[in-house]
Scaffold this motif. Structure first.
Motif, PDB file in Angstrom:
ATOM      1  N   LEU A 121       0.828  -1.203   0.000  1.00 37.10           N
ATOM      2  CA  LEU A 121       0.000   0.000   0.000  1.00 37.10           C
ATOM      3  C   LEU A 121       0.867   1.259   0.000  1.00 37.10           C
ATOM      4  N   ALA A 122       1.990   1.222   0.704  1.00 34.34           N
ATOM      5  CA  ALA A 122       2.869   2.387   0.746  1.00 34.34           C
ATOM      6  C   ALA A 122       3.436   2.713  -0.629  1.00 34.34           C
ATOM      7  N   LEU A 123       3.679   1.682  -1.454  1.00 31.93           N
ATOM      8  CA  LEU A 123       4.201   1.929  -2.793  1.00 31.93           C
ATOM      9  C   LEU A 123       3.284   2.842  -3.601  1.00 31.93           C
ATOM     10  N   ALA A 124       1.980   2.710  -3.386  1.00 32.45           N
ATOM     11  CA  ALA A 124       0.997   3.469  -4.158  1.00 32.45           C
ATOM     12  C   ALA A 124       0.648   4.814  -3.526  1.00 32.45           C
ATOM     13  N   ARG A 125       1.143   5.079  -2.330  1.00 30.97           N
ATOM     14  CA  ARG A 125       0.921   6.356  -1.652  1.00 30.97           C
ATOM     15  C   ARG A 125      -0.571   6.689  -1.534  1.00 30.97           C
ATOM     16  N   PRO A 126      -1.297   6.043  -0.612  1.00 34.00           N
ATOM     17  CA  PRO A 126      -2.720   6.327  -0.437  1.00 34.00           C
ATOM     18  C   PRO A 126      -2.992   7.804  -0.175  1.00 34.00           C
ATOM     19  N   LEU A 127      -4.092   8.281  -0.713  1.00 32.02           N
ATOM     20  CA  LEU A 127      -4.504   9.658  -0.485  1.00 32.02           C
ATOM     21  C   LEU A 127      -4.839   9.868   0.994  1.00 32.02           C
ATOM     22  N   PRO A 128      -4.741  11.109   1.474  1.00 27.93           N
ATOM     23  CA  PRO A 128      -5.013  11.359   2.900  1.00 27.93           C
ATOM     24  C   PRO A 128      -6.390  10.906   3.363  1.00 27.93           C
ATOM     25  N   ASP A 129      -7.391  10.943   2.469  1.00 20.89           N
ATOM     26  CA  ASP A 129      -8.736  10.553   2.890  1.00 20.89           C
ATOM     27  C   ASP A 129      -9.033   9.063   2.647  1.00 20.89           C
ATOM     28  N   ALA A 130      -8.049   8.296   2.200  1.00 22.60           N
ATOM     29  CA  ALA A 130      -8.247   6.845   2.090  1.00 22.60           C
ATOM     30  C   ALA A 130      -8.442   6.264   3.487  1.00 22.60           C
ATOM     31  N   SER A 131      -9.383   5.341   3.616  1.00 28.48           N
ATOM     32  CA  SER A 131      -9.682   4.777   4.933  1.00 28.48           C
ATOM     33  C   SER A 131      -9.779   3.259   4.928  1.00 28.48           C
ATOM     34  N   ALA A 132      -9.810   2.652   3.737  1.00 25.74           N
ATOM     35  CA  ALA A 132     -10.028   1.209   3.659  1.00 25.74           C
ATOM     36  C   ALA A 132      -9.462   0.692   2.340  1.00 25.74           C
ATOM     37  N   VAL A 133      -9.363  -0.632   2.257  1.00 25.11           N
ATOM     38  CA  VAL A 133      -8.895  -1.267   1.027  1.00 25.11           C
ATOM     39  C   VAL A 133      -9.799  -2.440   0.716  1.00 25.11           C
ATOM     40  N   MET A 134     -10.172  -2.570  -0.554  1.00 25.22           N
ATOM     41  CA  MET A 134     -10.919  -3.733  -1.017  1.00 25.22           C
ATOM     42  C   MET A 134      -9.935  -4.694  -1.660  1.00 25.22           C
ATOM     43  N   LEU A 135      -9.954  -5.946  -1.214  1.00 21.03           N
ATOM     44  CA  LEU A 135      -9.114  -6.986  -1.788  1.00 21.03           C
ATOM     45  C   LEU A 135      -9.911  -7.702  -2.866  1.00 21.03           C
ATOM     46  N   HIS A 136      -9.402  -7.712  -4.093  1.00 27.88           N
ATOM     47  CA  HIS A 136     -10.067  -8.370  -5.217  1.00 27.88           C
ATOM     48  C   HIS A 136      -9.271  -9.615  -5.611  1.00 27.88           C
ATOM     49  N   SER A 137     -10.003 -10.656  -6.018  1.00 27.13           N
ATOM     50  CA  SER A 137      -9.387 -11.936  -6.340  1.00 27.13           C
ATOM     51  C   SER A 137      -9.645 -12.328  -7.792  1.00 27.13           C
ATOM     52  N   TYR A 138      -8.786 -13.215  -8.290  1.00 28.70           N
ATOM     53  CA  TYR A 138      -8.937 -13.714  -9.655  1.00 28.70           C
ATOM     54  C   TYR A 138     -10.221 -14.529  -9.840  1.00 28.70           C
ATOM     55  N   ASP A 139     -10.826 -15.023  -8.764  1.00 24.00           N
ATOM     56  CA  ASP A 139     -12.062 -15.793  -8.897  1.00 24.00           C
ATOM     57  C   ASP A 139     -13.311 -14.936  -8.771  1.00 24.00           C
ATOM     58  N   GLY A 140     -13.153 -13.611  -8.664  1.00 29.19           N
ATOM     59  CA  GLY A 140     -14.295 -12.716  -8.543  1.00 29.19           C
ATOM     60  C   GLY A 140     -14.658 -12.351  -7.122  1.00 29.19           C
ATOM     61  N   TYR A 141     -13.985 -12.948  -6.131  1.00 31.88           N
ATOM     62  CA  TYR A 141     -14.257 -12.658  -4.727  1.00 31.88           C
ATOM     63  C   TYR A 141     -13.691 -11.295  -4.355  1.00 31.88           C
ATOM     64  N   CYS A 142     -14.287 -10.671  -3.337  1.00 31.28           N
ATOM     65  CA  CYS A 142     -13.714  -9.446  -2.788  1.00 31.28           C
ATOM     66  C   CYS A 142     -14.077  -9.350  -1.314  1.00 31.28           C
ATOM     67  N   THR A 143     -13.239  -8.668  -0.546  1.00 34.37           N
ATOM     68  CA  THR A 143     -13.518  -8.420   0.862  1.00 34.37           C
ATOM     69  C   THR A 143     -12.815  -7.136   1.272  1.00 34.37           C
TER      70      THR A 143
END
Length: 222
Positions: A121-143
């Motif tokens: 996440l640090a590599l992409a430098r999240p914006l100051p108002d970022a608060s969460a991350v969605m994990l996406h998968s190759y099978d269509g799942y997300c959390t």
């Protein structure tokens, strides 16, 4: 440690300092035992399993390493696209942790190797108002994960378990592990990390599972 690795680790430290200093949501408090080496180690309602059951959406995508890609985008300043060599070139961490499934079993003392999610996440430098991350998968799942949880030290994008490449049925070539949360929060077959300014629900959260998923609070359903 070379200068490139020092810069990566410094970026990770700055990101953690920025986001973990924020006031915590109630769901982020007390997410694990004070010391995993103390007894009891099992969260409420859990039973230790010697086997490692396979639970998923019924699809096991096979991704050759030369085709594997990880996108890091959304509410970020510098979107990233990493291949397998780029992942392995990042600082690697070996860690031992327990794995708690919401269906009431826990597998203890798994030995993992991978890259801390906080580094990615640090590599992409999240914006100051970022608060969460969605994990996406190759099978269509997300959390979804709050950044307070995603930035913890033992949350990894893991590619090795117990000294061997992560098996396909358990999310190989790479999956996220979240030892402080129920395991559905650690997506298998990871393909994308989407930074968000609003913590929207993922696949199981939309179907009634807890948004915070804290095993030590028996926090299974919303």
């Amino acid at each position: 440690m070379d200068d490139h690795e020092r810069r990566i680790l410094a970026a990770r430290a700055a990101l953690r300092e920025r986001f973990l200093a924020r006031p915590q949501d109630a769901g982020d408090l007390g997410s694990g035992p004070p010391n995993r080496h103390r007894m009891p180690r099992l969260p409420p309602g859990q039973t230790e399993s010697k086997k490692w059951p396979v639970l998923d959406l019924g699809r096991h995508p096979s991704i050759p390493l030369h085709k594997w890609r990880l996108q890091i985008d959304g509410a970020v300043q510098e979107p990233q696209a990493l291949g397998w060599p780029e992942l392995l070139a990042l600082p690697q961490l070996e860690d031992e942790s327990d794995f708690h499934c919401v269906t009431s079993w826990s597998k203890m003392d798994l030995r993992w190797k991978g890259v801390q999610l906080s580094i990615l996440l640090a590599l992409a430098r999240p914006l100051p108002d970022a608060s969460a991350v969605m994990l996406h998968s190759y099978d269509g799942y997300c959390t979804n994960l709050s950044l307070h949880e995603a930035l913890k030290d033992d949350v990894l994008l893991a590619h090795t378990v117990d000294g061997a490449p992560l098996p396909i049925e358990h999310g190989g070539p790479a999956r996220v592990i979240t030892p402080q949360l129920y395991a559905w929060k650690g997506a298998k077959w990871i393909s994308r990390l989407e930074l968000m300014t609003v913590n929207r629900p993922g696949f199981w959260e939309e179907r009634g599972y807890s948004n915070s998923a804290l095993p030590w609070r028996n926090d299974r359903y919303g």
